[in-house]
Design a protein around this motif. Structure first.
Motif, PDB file in Angstrom:
ATOM      1  N   HIS A 160      55.728 -10.973 -33.256  1.00  0.00           N
ATOM      2  CA  HIS A 160      54.548 -11.785 -33.629  1.00  0.00           C
ATOM      3  C   HIS A 160      53.301 -11.374 -32.834  1.00  0.00           C
ATOM      4  CE1 HIS A 160      57.200 -14.438 -35.910  1.00  0.00           C
ATOM      5  NE2 HIS A 160      57.990 -14.515 -34.841  1.00  0.00           N
ATOM      6  N   TRP A 161      53.179 -10.082 -32.574  1.00  0.00           N
ATOM      7  CA  TRP A 161      52.013  -9.598 -31.835  1.00  0.00           C
ATOM      8  C   TRP A 161      50.841  -9.263 -32.747  1.00  0.00           C
ATOM      9  CZ3 TRP A 161      54.491  -5.637 -27.871  1.00  0.00           C
ATOM     10  CH2 TRP A 161      55.235  -6.375 -26.923  1.00  0.00           C
ATOM     11  N   LEU A 162      51.141  -8.706 -33.910  1.00  0.00           N
ATOM     12  CA  LEU A 162      50.095  -8.219 -34.808  1.00  0.00           C
ATOM     13  C   LEU A 162      50.335  -8.740 -36.216  1.00  0.00           C
ATOM     14  CD1 LEU A 162      50.008  -4.493 -33.609  1.00  0.00           C
ATOM     15  CD2 LEU A 162      48.328  -6.260 -33.052  1.00  0.00           C
ATOM     16  N   PRO A 163      49.267  -8.911 -37.005  1.00  0.00           N
ATOM     17  CA  PRO A 163      49.439  -9.355 -38.397  1.00  0.00           C
ATOM     18  C   PRO A 163      50.135  -8.284 -39.233  1.00  0.00           C
ATOM     19  CG  PRO A 163      47.155  -8.780 -37.979  1.00  0.00           C
ATOM     20  CD  PRO A 163      47.846  -8.749 -36.648  1.00  0.00           C
ATOM     21  N   ALA A 164      50.928  -8.738 -40.203  1.00  0.00           N
ATOM     22  CA  ALA A 164      51.692  -7.810 -41.039  1.00  0.00           C
ATOM     23  C   ALA A 164      50.813  -7.106 -42.060  1.00  0.00           C
ATOM     24  CB  ALA A 164      52.822  -8.550 -41.748  1.00  0.00           C
ATOM     25  N   SER A 165      49.774  -7.745 -42.529  1.00  0.00           N
ATOM     26  CA  SER A 165      48.933  -7.149 -43.565  1.00  0.00           C
ATOM     27  C   SER A 165      47.584  -7.849 -43.558  1.00  0.00           C
ATOM     28  CB  SER A 165      49.592  -7.276 -44.944  1.00  0.00           C
ATOM     29  OG  SER A 165      49.776  -8.632 -45.285  1.00  0.00           O
ATOM     30  N   GLY A 166      46.730  -7.412 -44.480  1.00  0.00           N
ATOM     31  CA  GLY A 166      45.403  -8.021 -44.598  1.00  0.00           C
ATOM     32  C   GLY A 166      44.344  -7.215 -43.882  1.00  0.00           C
ATOM     33  N   TYR A 167      43.111  -7.628 -44.100  1.00  0.00           N
ATOM     34  CA  TYR A 167      41.975  -6.941 -43.492  1.00  0.00           C
ATOM     35  C   TYR A 167      40.864  -7.943 -43.203  1.00  0.00           C
ATOM     36  CZ  TYR A 167      37.816  -4.026 -42.958  1.00  0.00           C
ATOM     37  OH  TYR A 167      36.669  -3.460 -42.481  1.00  0.00           O
ATOM     38  N   VAL A 168      40.314  -7.860 -42.004  1.00  0.00           N
ATOM     39  CA  VAL A 168      39.187  -8.691 -41.593  1.00  0.00           C
ATOM     40  C   VAL A 168      38.043  -7.760 -41.199  1.00  0.00           C
ATOM     41  CG1 VAL A 168      38.345 -10.407 -39.946  1.00  0.00           C
ATOM     42  CG2 VAL A 168      40.701 -10.529 -40.770  1.00  0.00           C
ATOM     43  N   ASP A 173      34.998 -10.660 -37.294  1.00  0.00           N
ATOM     44  CA  ASP A 173      35.830 -10.898 -36.114  1.00  0.00           C
ATOM     45  C   ASP A 173      36.312  -9.547 -35.588  1.00  0.00           C
ATOM     46  OD1 ASP A 173      37.640 -11.652 -34.170  1.00  0.00           O
ATOM     47  OD2 ASP A 173      38.510 -13.287 -35.348  1.00  0.00           O
ATOM     48  N   PRO A 174      35.618  -8.968 -34.586  1.00  0.00           N
ATOM     49  CA  PRO A 174      35.997  -7.632 -34.096  1.00  0.00           C
ATOM     50  C   PRO A 174      37.439  -7.570 -33.581  1.00  0.00           C
ATOM     51  CG  PRO A 174      33.815  -8.245 -33.291  1.00  0.00           C
ATOM     52  CD  PRO A 174      34.393  -9.465 -33.947  1.00  0.00           C
ATOM     53  N   LEU A 175      37.885  -8.614 -32.858  1.00  0.00           N
ATOM     54  CA  LEU A 175      39.229  -8.592 -32.299  1.00  0.00           C
ATOM     55  C   LEU A 175      40.291  -8.640 -33.392  1.00  0.00           C
ATOM     56  CD1 LEU A 175      41.060  -8.568 -29.841  1.00  0.00           C
ATOM     57  CD2 LEU A 175      40.862 -11.079 -29.744  1.00  0.00           C
ATOM     58  N   GLN A 176      40.097  -9.512 -34.373  1.00  0.00           N
ATOM     59  CA  GLN A 176      41.053  -9.604 -35.463  1.00  0.00           C
ATOM     60  C   GLN A 176      41.025  -8.338 -36.322  1.00  0.00           C
ATOM     61  OE1 GLN A 176      43.230 -11.963 -35.601  1.00  0.00           O
ATOM     62  NE2 GLN A 176      44.218 -11.345 -37.518  1.00  0.00           N
ATOM     63  N   ASN A 177      39.847  -7.745 -36.456  1.00  0.00           N
ATOM     64  CA  ASN A 177      39.732  -6.485 -37.180  1.00  0.00           C
ATOM     65  C   ASN A 177      40.576  -5.398 -36.512  1.00  0.00           C
ATOM     66  OD1 ASN A 177      38.021  -3.689 -36.982  1.00  0.00           O
ATOM     67  ND2 ASN A 177      38.016  -4.496 -39.066  1.00  0.00           N
ATOM     68  N   LEU A 178      40.505  -5.337 -35.181  1.00  0.00           N
ATOM     69  CA  LEU A 178      41.288  -4.338 -34.454  1.00  0.00           C
ATOM     70  C   LEU A 178      42.780  -4.606 -34.600  1.00  0.00           C
ATOM     71  CD1 LEU A 178      41.269  -1.899 -32.565  1.00  0.00           C
ATOM     72  CD2 LEU A 178      41.145  -3.486 -30.639  1.00  0.00           C
ATOM     73  N   LYS A 179      43.166  -5.873 -34.600  1.00  0.00           N
ATOM     74  CA  LYS A 179      44.586  -6.209 -34.748  1.00  0.00           C
ATOM     75  C   LYS A 179      45.116  -5.789 -36.122  1.00  0.00           C
ATOM     76  CE  LYS A 179      44.802 -10.156 -31.565  1.00  0.00           C
ATOM     77  NZ  LYS A 179      45.047 -11.625 -31.457  1.00  0.00           N
ATOM     78  N   THR A 180      44.325  -6.004 -37.157  1.00  0.00           N
ATOM     79  CA  THR A 180      44.789  -5.638 -38.500  1.00  0.00           C
ATOM     80  C   THR A 180      44.828  -4.122 -38.705  1.00  0.00           C
ATOM     81  OG1 THR A 180      42.523  -5.822 -39.364  1.00  0.00           O
ATOM     82  CG2 THR A 180      43.923  -7.778 -39.510  1.00  0.00           C
ATOM     83  N   MET A 181      44.044  -3.384 -37.904  1.00  0.00           N
ATOM     84  CA  MET A 181      43.966  -1.936 -38.079  1.00  0.00           C
ATOM     85  C   MET A 181      44.942  -1.165 -37.190  1.00  0.00           C
ATOM     86  SD  MET A 181      41.982  -0.832 -40.387  1.00  0.00           S
ATOM     87  CE  MET A 181      40.457  -0.906 -41.293  1.00  0.00           C
ATOM     88  N   LEU A 182      45.494  -1.798 -36.161  1.00  0.00           N
ATOM     89  CA  LEU A 182      46.322  -1.078 -35.207  1.00  0.00           C
ATOM     90  C   LEU A 182      47.582  -0.493 -35.840  1.00  0.00           C
ATOM     91  CD1 LEU A 182      46.162  -3.077 -31.837  1.00  0.00           C
ATOM     92  CD2 LEU A 182      45.408  -0.734 -32.295  1.00  0.00           C
ATOM     93  N   LEU A 183      48.299  -1.298 -36.609  1.00  0.00           N
ATOM     94  CA  LEU A 183      49.552  -0.819 -37.200  1.00  0.00           C
ATOM     95  C   LEU A 183      49.329   0.313 -38.205  1.00  0.00           C
ATOM     96  CD1 LEU A 183      51.761  -4.018 -37.657  1.00  0.00           C
ATOM     97  CD2 LEU A 183      51.923  -2.232 -35.937  1.00  0.00           C
TER      98      LEU A 183
END
Length: 314
Positions: A160-168, A173-183
């Motif tokens: 439960h570290w990173l979101p499974a899908s989606g895009y922000v 939201d820069p932080l959430q954007n980075l989380k969605t792009m990391l995987l």
């Protein structure tokens, strides 16, 4: 430097002309009529005739080509048959997403690939070399979509570290954007790092055998300085070429990762426009990708000169 850039830009004009000619000609060979497909079952002959007139499909093929090229030179790639939106507007909304994903993937690939390649070359024939070669082979062999599913299971479902899908969007939201792009960036970067590692290793091994490297070592320079300042700098030329080509491929080849992680990027739009026979979008997308490749090649030429000033005389 300015003279080099101007020469490359002038030499790119015939390439762009051939690209426009090929994409326009090949599209005419595709089966089916886009207007008829768009109309569906309710095919009112009057509406179809009006649409064909609107999109200049009744004109002779040479007239259609020059009409499209003339508008493209003014920045007008036409209107999508499906969404009725300007093609340039569609590209502008999708391209930044894929550019961000491609940039993050290349950062991951460069950090892992060059580091592992240098380590493998310096420790040629040891367990480090064999281990990095095994990892490179694994990275090339593993399909992106399968690796993406595994990373989702681990980092999203289990930890439960990173979101499974989606895009922000980054602006929201820069932080959430980075989380969605990391995987997705890790998935794409892993495959590219394997290719970069193999080329870096080969280039470094060739450079380390050069006479000036033996001279630098004979002068008593520290091994780290010999490797980083003398060997790696001269081995970067083929790596720069490969990096720019791989980045250009990412612009149109990230469709699988975008599909797995539900990212509304450029790659998915390319596939959808081809299947929908949305000619205006296909032509606009191919032109943007072609210009992207040419700009990447121009960037490679500039980086060659910065890395190795002797190439200014080439």
């Amino acid at each position: 430097m300015l003279e080099l850039v101007m020469k490359r830009l002038i030499s790119a004009i015939p390439t762009l002309f051939l690209v426009t000619l090929m994409v326009f000609s090949l599209q005419k060979l595709l089966p089916g009529d886009p207007i008829t497909a768009m109309a569906g079952e309710e095919r009112d002959p009057a509406v179809i005739a009006q649409l064909r007139e609107q999109y200049h499909l009744n004109d002779p093929i040479p007239s259609q080509y020059f009409h499209w090229v003339g508008n493209a030179l003014r920045g007008d790639f036409g209107t999508s048959l499906r969404t009725q939106e300007p093609v340039l507007q569609l590209i502008a909304s999708k391209l930044p997403v894929t550019l961000e994903l491609s940039l993050l993937a290349m950062i991951v690939a460069l950090i892992i690939g060059i580091t592992m390649g240098v380590l493998a070359a310096v420790n040629k024939g040891t367990w480090i070399d064999n281990g990095t070669n095994f990892l490179a082979l694994s990275g090339i062999s593993i399909p992106h979509f399968w690796l993406g599913v595994l990373l989702i299971m681990l980092f999203s479902v289990k930890l439960h570290w990173l979101p499974a899908s989606g895009y922000v969007p980054f602006s929201e939201d820069p932080l959430q954007n980075l989380k969605t792009m990391l995987l997705p960036a890790a998935v794409l970067g892993t495959g590219l790092s394997a290719t970069l590692m193999r080329h870096t290793r080969a280039a470094m091994i060739a450079v380390l055998k050069a006479d000036y490297i033996r001279t630098a070592r004979a002068k008593g320079l520290l091994p780290k300085k010999v490797i980083m300042k003398h060997a790696l700098r001269n081995a970067l030329v083929p790596i720069i070429t490969l990096t720019t080509l791989l980045f250009g491929e990412l612009l149109g080849g990230a469709v699988l990762s975008e599909q797995v992680f539900t990212i509304p990027g450029f790659g998915k739009m390319i596939v959808d426009s081809v299947f929908n026979r949305d000619y205006a979008v296909v032509q606009g997308v191919v032109m943007v990708v072609a210009v992207g490749f040419l700009l990447m090649n121009l960037l490679a030429d500039v980086l060659y000169v910065l890395v190795n000033p002797r190439m200014r005389r080439a």
